[in-house]
Design a protein around this motif. Structure first.
Motif, PDB file in Angstrom:
ATOM      1  N   THR A 147      -1.449  -8.410  -0.815  1.00 57.43           N
ATOM      2  CA  THR A 147      -0.049  -9.048  -0.226  1.00 57.43           C
ATOM      3  C   THR A 147       0.893  -8.200  -0.363  1.00 57.43           C
ATOM      4  OG1 THR A 147       0.320 -10.343  -2.039  1.00 57.43           O
ATOM      5  CG2 THR A 147      -1.221 -11.054  -0.310  1.00 57.43           C
ATOM      6  N   TYR A 148       1.913  -8.372   0.292  1.00 58.52           N
ATOM      7  CA  TYR A 148       3.107  -7.502  -0.152  1.00 58.52           C
ATOM      8  C   TYR A 148       3.842  -7.638  -1.457  1.00 58.52           C
ATOM      9  CZ  TYR A 148       6.606  -4.342   1.889  1.00 58.52           C
ATOM     10  OH  TYR A 148       7.612  -3.284   2.220  1.00 58.52           O
ATOM     11  N   PRO A 149       4.143  -8.907  -1.789  1.00 59.19           N
ATOM     12  CA  PRO A 149       4.575  -9.220  -2.797  1.00 59.19           C
ATOM     13  C   PRO A 149       3.689  -8.738  -4.147  1.00 59.19           C
ATOM     14  CG  PRO A 149       4.954 -11.141  -1.603  1.00 59.19           C
ATOM     15  CD  PRO A 149       3.952 -10.350  -0.940  1.00 59.19           C
ATOM     16  N   ALA A 157       7.457   2.185  -1.776  1.00 55.92           N
ATOM     17  CA  ALA A 157       8.262   1.735  -3.042  1.00 55.92           C
ATOM     18  C   ALA A 157       7.578   2.805  -4.375  1.00 55.92           C
ATOM     19  CB  ALA A 157       7.810   0.182  -3.184  1.00 55.92           C
ATOM     20  N   ASP A 158       6.392   3.078  -4.192  1.00 58.16           N
ATOM     21  CA  ASP A 158       5.839   3.831  -5.434  1.00 58.16           C
ATOM     22  C   ASP A 158       6.608   5.222  -5.226  1.00 58.16           C
ATOM     23  OD1 ASP A 158       3.941   1.723  -6.094  1.00 58.16           O
ATOM     24  OD2 ASP A 158       2.489   2.683  -4.410  1.00 58.16           O
ATOM     25  N   ALA A 168      -2.136   0.073  -1.097  1.00 58.27           N
ATOM     26  CA  ALA A 168      -1.044  -0.898  -1.033  1.00 58.27           C
ATOM     27  C   ALA A 168      -0.138  -0.920   0.404  1.00 58.27           C
ATOM     28  CB  ALA A 168      -0.222  -0.483  -2.542  1.00 58.27           C
ATOM     29  N   ARG A 169       0.241  -2.024   0.468  1.00 62.90           N
ATOM     30  CA  ARG A 169       0.984  -2.333   1.600  1.00 62.90           C
ATOM     31  C   ARG A 169       2.281  -1.664   1.448  1.00 62.90           C
ATOM     32  NH1 ARG A 169       0.924  -8.132   4.078  1.00 62.90           N
ATOM     33  NH2 ARG A 169       1.828  -6.724   5.577  1.00 62.90           N
ATOM     34  N   ARG A 176       2.867  -4.820  -8.382  1.00 58.92           N
ATOM     35  CA  ARG A 176       2.109  -3.710  -9.065  1.00 58.92           C
ATOM     36  C   ARG A 176       2.756  -2.229  -9.378  1.00 58.92           C
ATOM     37  NH1 ARG A 176      -3.838  -3.655  -8.159  1.00 58.92           N
ATOM     38  NH2 ARG A 176      -3.622  -1.551  -7.598  1.00 58.92           N
ATOM     39  N   THR A 177       3.584  -2.228  -8.237  1.00 61.15           N
ATOM     40  CA  THR A 177       4.671  -1.053  -8.253  1.00 61.15           C
ATOM     41  C   THR A 177       5.585  -1.043  -9.580  1.00 61.15           C
ATOM     42  OG1 THR A 177       4.378  -0.627  -5.867  1.00 61.15           O
ATOM     43  CG2 THR A 177       6.428   0.385  -7.090  1.00 61.15           C
ATOM     44  N   ALA A 178       6.084  -2.279  -9.859  1.00 63.46           N
ATOM     45  CA  ALA A 178       7.020  -2.617 -10.981  1.00 63.46           C
ATOM     46  C   ALA A 178       6.208  -2.344 -12.269  1.00 63.46           C
ATOM     47  CB  ALA A 178       7.295  -3.975 -10.867  1.00 63.46           C
TER      48      ALA A 178
END
Length: 691
Positions: free
Chosen positions: A2-4, A59-60, A54-55, A9-11
């Motif tokens: 999912t997006y959230p 963000a990464d 990842a969607r 995971r990026t954070a």
């Protein structure tokens, strides 16, 4: 994903990456910021591999430069532009590593698969991806320095390349194993608790000696590295350092080697920063950092190469043992199956022979030896093969030779005579071709002794003929006496007792007629079974027309309604004229007989030729066949309408079936769409021989 969850995971990776950057800056040995190790490179590799599906991948790419810029500005004093350029280089490095690893080792975790490194080729694929990614990241970093300072520090290029490659190999290898283990735990055990239970079970199953070996080797090799870096000035122990890694790689499992590599990294960096160990005497910071990186890379690569080579050999040994066990099991099953097959073949009453294309026998059971003799070549058995009329078989006529030519031989009776003047015996032979890879065919021959069967059948047939013939004489006498009695009674005056006597005589005549019909049917059935088939071309149209005229004349003479015949063009057939007339007369008479009261029998006889076969159809307007009896009406003594006032022996259709089968055809019965029945049978077309 999912997006959230992707953003979460990026954070998480951004936090770990920031900590790795801070840790790397802590190992700087001078004001210029030359770090001994750069673990952030390994974190970047794992980050971009884990997030490859990842969607929110954007963000990464945004988070990494921002985190690097923030941590760099906090710890150092470069410009913001330089920090951002370094971050862009990190993004490029992580992206290139993920792409190269997916191309070269797609089965690994993070590259599209879920497996850890299991063989040296996995190590070389990861090392190549690390070097390629580090080269891209290093070029980007040096370019960033040139754009912000105006000078091109080529010496930094080699340092960055070794730093990043070493960081990817140390941290990245740990990440690949950890990711694969986490995936396995999730898929196999469902939770960490299940994995812990499995781990405790494996630990309990490990011998005390093996556990003690783990403890001694880990403690001993750690002590060797501590001594090598802490007492180099007093004890020249540098030569023993790599030996500790070799010992761990050859004796302990690969995850413990990864743990050992991390411990060695900490020891080497810690003592070098404290100006101790074999690398502390190198005064040039860049050279010292490069040497430390090369040493750690050597320890990591050599250890992993040995460990993975051992794992690959162990996997091959296990696979070989499994294949060997499966092969042994298959061989045991094959031996048991072969023994069972041999026992079945040896115990069957019939003979079984397999003949190869050159005529030699490759398989023969005892029954075949008893029936055909102890021969080795089918062409020279020592026994005479004769037709039932006494003429010898030519070699090419034998069923075995015909089967090797591709023919299926079914139910052929042969007279076998042993050497000398023995009476011999009759065998029934079935032979089938067995194709071989080279295009030729072997022959599988089944032989049954039918001497006693044929003798018993002939005796029964002769007995039935004699009995039937002898029974006709009393019936003829009975008919004569009833006729004489009726003549004598016809001159007496009418009387009630006289009428009763005449009725009794009539019943006696009918009983005698039924008995005569039964005997005639038995004789006809015996003739149909026993008579030789002399096939010649027969004009089926003329034969059918002659039978139709005879039936019409009989009906007129008996004062019954004459049947109507519609006869089409009937092709000529190759058949025995006597048996064919009996067949057609039985079917036509049967159709006329089973016609409802007050209905004029109407028969339609048609035929069509298809290839070498003629299909004849006789349709009538009779009372039809009861449901479910379309096949059983061809059985001996079966009567479809026993209680309907239609008399018969139940042998007529059985005789028809026997005649058709003796000509190699088939016969079936069906309902006539217009009412009545339809009998369809096949015969060879005129011009064929060999019946």
């Amino acid at each position: 994903m999912t997006y959230p969850r992707s953003l979460a995971r990026t954070a998480l990776f951004a936090i770990v990456y920031g900590a790795a950057v801070l840790l790397g800056w802590r190992t700087a040995t001078d004001a210029a910021g030359i770090a001994l190790v750069w673990p952030a490179a390994g974190v970047t590799a794992i980050w971009f591999c884990a997030q490859r599906h990842a969607r929110a991948r954007w963000a990464d790419a945004v988070a990494l430069p921002l985190v690097l810029a923030a941590t760099t500005l906090v710890t150092k004093t470069p410009t913001l532009l330089a920090a951002l350029l370094f971050g862009i280089g990190g993004v490029l490095q992580g992206t290139v590593f993920a792409l190269l690893l997916a191309r070269w080792r797609p089965s690994l975790w993070g590259a599209g698969g879920i497996a850890p490194m299991r063989a040296p080729r996995d190590l070389w694929g990861m090392l190549g991806a690390a070097i390629g990614a580090s080269a891209c990241g290093s070029v980007a970093a040096v370019t960033g320095e040139w754009l912000t300072t105006g000078r091109l520090p080529w010496t930094h290029l080699g340092l960055y390349l070794t730093q990043r490659t070493t960081g990817i190999m140390i941290i990245g290898s740990v990440g690949v194993f950890a990711g694969a283990a986490l995936t396995t735990v999730t898929a196999r055990f469902g939770s960490a608790a299940g994995w812990l239970r499995h781990g405790r079970a494996r630990l309990a199953a490990t011998s005390r000696w093996r556990r003690a070996e783990y403890v001694v080797i880990l403690a001993g090799t750690t002590a060797v590295y501590l001594a090598g870096f802490g007492y180099t000035d007093r004890l020249p122990l540098s030569f023993a350092l790599l030996g500790g890694t070799v010992l761990v790689a050859t004796r302990l499992c690969t995850p413990f080697l990864l743990l050992h590599n991390c411990v060695v990294t900490v020891i080497a960096v810690r003592y070098t920063l404290d100006e101790s160990g074999p690398f502390a005497h190198v005064t040039e910071p860049i050279v010292r950092a490069a040497i430390v990186q090369l040493f750690l890379a050597l320890v990591t690569v050599v250890g992993l190469a040995l460990a993975l080579g051992r794992d690959e050999r162990a996997a091959l040994v296990v696979a070989l043992a499994r294949e060997k066990a499966e092969l042994v099991t298959q061989q045991e099953r094959a031996a048991a199956h072969s023994a069972l097959l041999a026992a079945i073949i040896d115990t069957v009453a019939g003979g079984l022979v397999v003949v190869e294309p050159d005529g030699h026998v490759s398989l023969r059971n005892p029954a075949a030896t008893e029936l055909l003799g102890p021969f080795r070549d089918i062409r020279n058995t020592g026994y005479r093969h004769l037709h039932l009329d006494g003429t010898p078989y030519a070699i090419h006529e034998r069923p075995s030779m015909r089967a090797m030519g591709g023919e299926n031989v079914r139910g052929e009776d042969i007279l076998i005579q042993p050497p000398g003047t023995g009476p011999g015996h009759i065998v029934r032979v079935n032979a089938s071709p067995l194709p071989r890879p080279d295009g030729t065919s072997s022959a599988v021959i089944l032989v049954h002794d039918v001497t006693a069967e044929r003798r018993h059948r002939d005796e029964l047939t002769n007995f039935a003929g004699v009995v039937a013939h002898d029974l006709l004489n009393p019936l003829a006498c009975l008919g004569g006496w009833t006729a004489a009695a009726r003549d004598l009674l016809s001159d007496l005056p009418p009387h009630t007792i006289l009428d009763q006597a005449l009725d009794d005589l009539t019943r006696a005549d009918r009983a005698a007629a039924r008995m005569r019909g039964l005997i005639d049917g038995l004789l006809a059935y015996t003739t149909a079974r026993k008579a030789e088939v002399s096939a010649v071309p027969v004009d089926l149209t003329a034969l059918t027309a002659d039978i139709a005229v005879a039936r019409s004349d009989s009906a007129a003479a008996a004062g019954q309604q004459e049947p109507r015949f519609t006869i089409g063009v009937l092709p000529a057939v190759q058949a025995d004229p006597v048996l064919l007339r009996q067949l057609m007369d039985n079917l036509i008479g049967n159709a006329i007989k089973y016609t409802g009261p007050g209905v004029t029998p109407a028969l339609t006889i048609t035929a069509a030729r298809t290839g070498d076969t003629v299909t004849i159809c006789i349709a009538d307007n009779g009372i039809g066949i009861p449901p479910g009896q379309h096949n059983s009406i061809f059985e001996n003594f079966h009567r479809a309408h026993p209680d309907s006032g239609y008399h018969g022996t139940g042998l007529g259709l059985a005789i028809c079936k026997r005649i058709v089968e003796r000509h190699g055809g088939t016969i079936t019965a069906s309902d006539n769409p217009g009412g009545g029945s339809c009998f369809t049978f096949t015969l060879p077309a005129a011009g064929l021989s060999g019946l």
